[in-house]
Write a protein that holds these residues in place. Sequence first.
Motif, short mmCIF file in Angstrom:
data_model
loop_
_atom_site.label_atom_id
_atom_site.label_comp_id
_atom_site.label_asym_id
_atom_site.label_seq_id
_atom_site.Cartn_x
_atom_site.Cartn_y
_atom_site.Cartn_z
N ARG A 1 -7.35 -4.23 -4.57
CA ARG A 1 -7.06 -2.85 -4.18
C ARG A 1 -7.53 -1.87 -5.24
O ARG A 1 -7.83 -2.25 -6.37
CB ARG A 1 -5.58 -2.70 -3.85
CG ARG A 1 -5.19 -3.59 -2.66
CD ARG A 1 -3.72 -3.60 -2.35
NE ARG A 1 -3.45 -4.55 -1.27
CZ ARG A 1 -3.42 -4.24 0.02
NH1 ARG A 1 -3.60 -2.98 0.40
NH2 ARG A 1 -3.19 -5.17 0.93
N ASP A 2 -7.58 -0.58 -4.87
CA ASP A 2 -8.20 0.40 -5.76
C ASP A 2 -7.34 0.79 -6.95
O ASP A 2 -7.75 0.64 -8.10
CB ASP A 2 -8.62 1.64 -4.97
CG ASP A 2 -7.49 2.21 -4.10
OD1 ASP A 2 -6.34 1.74 -4.20
OD2 ASP A 2 -7.78 3.13 -3.30
N GLY B 1 0.77 -1.23 0.00
CA GLY B 1 0.00 0.00 0.00
C GLY B 1 0.81 1.28 0.00
O GLY B 1 1.84 1.41 -0.66
N ASN C 1 -1.30 1.70 -5.52
CA ASN C 1 -1.51 1.21 -4.16
C ASN C 1 -1.48 -0.31 -4.09
O ASN C 1 -1.75 -0.90 -3.05
CB ASN C 1 -2.85 1.71 -3.61
CG ASN C 1 -2.89 3.22 -3.48
OD1 ASN C 1 -1.87 3.86 -3.21
ND2 ASN C 1 -4.07 3.80 -3.65
N ALA C 2 -1.17 -0.94 -5.21
CA ALA C 2 -1.18 -2.41 -5.29
C ALA C 2 0.23 -2.96 -5.52
O ALA C 2 0.41 -3.96 -6.20
CB ALA C 2 -2.12 -2.86 -6.41
#
Length: 409
Positions: A91-92, A7, A96-97
């Motif tokens: 994840r979004d 993240g 962030n992944a």
Amino acid sequence: MQRYLVGGAVRDQLLGIKSKDRDWVVVGSTPEEMLAKGYQQVGADFPVFLHPETKEEHALARTERKSGRGYTGFICDFAPDITLEEDLKRRDLTINAIAMTESGELVDPYHGAVDLKNGILRHVSEAFEEDPLRVLRVARFAARFHHLGFQVAEETRNLMSAIAASGELESLTAERVWQETQRALGEKAPWIFIRVLRDCRALCPLLPEIDRLFGVPQVEKYHPEVDTGIHVLLCLEQAVKLETDTDTRFAVLCHDVGKGLTPEDVLPQHINHEKAGLPAIKQLCERLKTPKSAKELALLVAEFHTHCHKALELRPGSVVKLLDRCDAWRRPERFENFLLACEADARGRTGLESCPYPQVQFLREALVVCREISPKELVAKGFQGTKLRQQLDRLRIEAVKQIDRQSFA
């Protein structure tokens, strides 16, 4: 059992930004094993554990399956055979992944590092569409990284538009909408948050009071940018330059809400827009369940920002009345935030971003001289009740009269 840093901690490290929190994902373990190793379990929705020494959060790798409306309508599976790639896929955004092994090696199955390098905010998978809260999160990240040149990918913007059109945004709780909005207001470019939401037609269902300002004309002589919505965005930009807090920026966002209610036949004039907007601001704050401090300052700025703009023209009695209505005697810190919001409003106009605003210094001086008059001393002289109030006002007015206004011109 394997653990990976994930993240924001990885993303910020790659960007050279100091990260506040370090979150880990654990692959190949169970709640029982985590507890046996001394981790402390927290959270009710799915197993999250605190490291016995660092207290950093460790979550078991999990997958999510949509089971209902909103961001809470998911069934989570955290079986020990779930892979890191499966966890990262839920994840979004790709940035962030990204995961990192304990030895510092990147695990980046969705090419987040490339998007970081190119300044792209891109969704990881079609599962993005299942969580309406992600519309606000993407807009917030756009506000956070705007200064680095980040843009929302076209395909992600299309998905955000689809979520807005689906009505799913209406399922979000007030607390989560406010939480994301407040965090966005604290970012480096909060006006981008509003712009991104509007671009994907999410601003109307989330903040209709702000959305209706766009396209509303103002008198060009005073507002070269004309459009009220554009003016509000420019004001937010100035509020950042003045290093304001989130309550003040929220007040700046709301200060001209009344202009969105002006009848078309009187445009571009906005007579009494200050008070006209108060019921709408109250409704907005009640719907979002904003903190009392944010609501009170927003109402104060909306009602009295034009008084502040005319401060050098006001009679001494009107100056004292303004200080009184703002409760500047007991709440000087909030009054200072009021002044900063008014200054942001004055400078949030095309070509006038650096215009002098002596009204702030004048009102600060007025507050100083008025606070030098002690109510306790008057009480000691025998003044009470109405006579105390009248004498206090009279002395304050006399003190304001002594201020050399020319020195602020």
